[in-house]
Design a protein around this motif. Structure first.
Motif, short mmCIF file in Angstrom:
data_model
loop_
_atom_site.label_atom_id
_atom_site.label_comp_id
_atom_site.label_asym_id
_atom_site.label_seq_id
_atom_site.Cartn_x
_atom_site.Cartn_y
_atom_site.Cartn_z
N TRP B 189 0.80 -1.09 0.10
CA TRP B 189 -0.12 0.11 -0.19
C TRP B 189 0.92 1.29 -0.05
CZ3 TRP B 189 -5.23 0.70 -0.49
CH2 TRP B 189 -5.82 2.08 -0.19
N ALA B 190 1.94 1.22 0.88
CA ALA B 190 2.94 2.21 0.88
C ALA B 190 3.52 2.51 -0.52
CB ALA B 190 3.64 2.26 2.04
N TRP B 191 3.90 1.57 -0.90
CA TRP B 191 4.55 1.54 -2.21
C TRP B 191 3.60 2.15 -3.36
CZ3 TRP B 191 4.09 -0.24 -7.14
CH2 TRP B 191 5.04 -0.02 -8.25
N LEU B 192 2.36 1.72 -3.44
CA LEU B 192 1.38 2.16 -4.38
C LEU B 192 1.07 3.64 -4.26
CD1 LEU B 192 -0.91 -0.98 -4.69
CD2 LEU B 192 0.42 -0.31 -6.27
N THR B 193 1.04 4.08 -2.93
CA THR B 193 0.86 5.38 -2.97
C THR B 193 1.74 6.18 -3.18
OG1 THR B 193 1.15 5.28 -0.64
CG2 THR B 193 -0.97 5.12 -0.95
N ASP B 194 3.17 5.75 -3.04
CA ASP B 194 4.41 6.55 -3.36
C ASP B 194 4.40 6.55 -4.74
OD1 ASP B 194 6.61 7.93 -2.70
OD2 ASP B 194 7.66 6.13 -3.80
#
Lengths: 117, 205
Positions: B189-194
């Protein structure tokens, strides 16, 4: 980076795959009949050629199926991919299979003894 | 200090992403829309594709035949049957429907060589949608996502930003449902938002 053509999933990045070592190593049928040296040939000794090498691979981040591959260890060229349990079909693959020192070992002769009977 | 249990919306069971999903909302024109599909049912179905009785039984219980073509998914209403191996499929269904589906499959497949395993809590689903969804996905995996090659109904098991995932495209937007292990979900999730930052990210509930 290698692009490996998984027989099921198609071309995929090599980080999805797991290397399973030399292919076509047969377990001796009657291990007790072998000397320690002959059993060590089966258990510990691996071919380490510079050139075409028959090896096993698994697509473990994908369909998790095993398959055989003929790969040139010097150039990383993938020459043939074929199913588990089968022998290579290309000329280079058959040559690599025949040239392997393992074909002449007591361990492999023991493994094949009684086959077809 | 990292909060162990996040703000689970009132009345809902917690999910692996509750503690990382920020405030719901974002720009209306965002190129990337992210949401979590909470608690969807996931069943692993295994059986021999050459066994006619197995295929007939599975088709009867699911309403659609399990796809025989690699990297594809069959859908019926909101249920998806994703090819994961020559003798294995992942059945993704609406939250709460998995137990009924499991027993329907068990009775339709009685007497055949098969296995049905409920793996609902093993993974969660991140829905990635929007005009830039394809570009975001392409940043993290080596699959050819061009619409000529990878369209609606296609699926893939691969690594997305090093996390093992199964994703499928289900509309032309494009939109993808990404299945990821619960323990990897906050990272992904963190990777996708970034990865979506440059296109604008909207989070939906």
């Amino acid at each position: 980076m290698l692009l490996i053509d998984c027989p099921w999933c198609g071309p995929r990045d090599d980080e999805e795959f797991h290397y399973g070592g030399e292919a076509h190593i047969l377990r001796p049928r009657d291990a007790a009949a072998l000397s320690d040296e002959a059993f060590a040939d089966y258990l510990f000794m691996q071919q380490n050629p510079k050139g075409p090498h028959l090896e096993r691979w698994s697509h473990n981040h994908g369909c998790r199926r095993w398959f055989n591959m003929l790969r040139n260890t010097a150039t990383n060229e993938i020459l043939e991919i074929y199913p588990m349990g089968e022998k290579p079909k290309t000329e280079a693959g058959q040559a690599a299979y025949a040239a392997n020192w393992r074909r002449e070992t007591a361990a492999e002769k023991n493994a094949l003894s009684g086959e077809g009977s | 200090m990292v909060e162990k249990v996040g703000p689970t919306p009132p009345g809902l069971d917690p999910t692996p992403l509750d503690r990382v999903i920020g405030p719901i909302g974002g720009p209306a024109e965002a190129g990337v829309v992210l949401s979590e599909r909470r608690h969807w049912g996931k069943l692993v179905l295994r059986g021999e594709p050459d066994d006619k009785k197995f295929i007939t039984g599975a088709t009867k219980a699911l309403g659609v035949a399990p796809p025989s073509k690699p990297n594809t998914a069959a859908t019926i209403q909101s249920t998806a049957i994703i090819w994961t191996a020559p003798n294995e499929w992942l059945v993704v269904s609406e939250p709460g429907t998995e137990a009924a589906l499991e027993s329907a499959l068990e009775s339709a497949l009685a007497g055949t060589h098969h296995a049905i395993t409920n793996v609902s809590d093993h993974s969660t689903i991140i829905r990635l949608s929007g005009t830039a969804a394809r570009a975001v996905l392409a940043k993290g995996c080596a699959i050819d996502l061009h619409p000529r090659v990878f369209g609606v109904g296609q699926s893939a098991q691969t690594n997305l930003a090093k996390a093992q995932v199964i994703f499928r495209q289900f509309d032309e937007m494009p939109s993808y449902d990404i299945l990821v292990r619960a323990s990897f979900a906050p990272y992904l999730w963190a990777w996708l938002t970034d990865a979506g930052l440059e296109f604008g990210v909207r989070v939906e509930g």
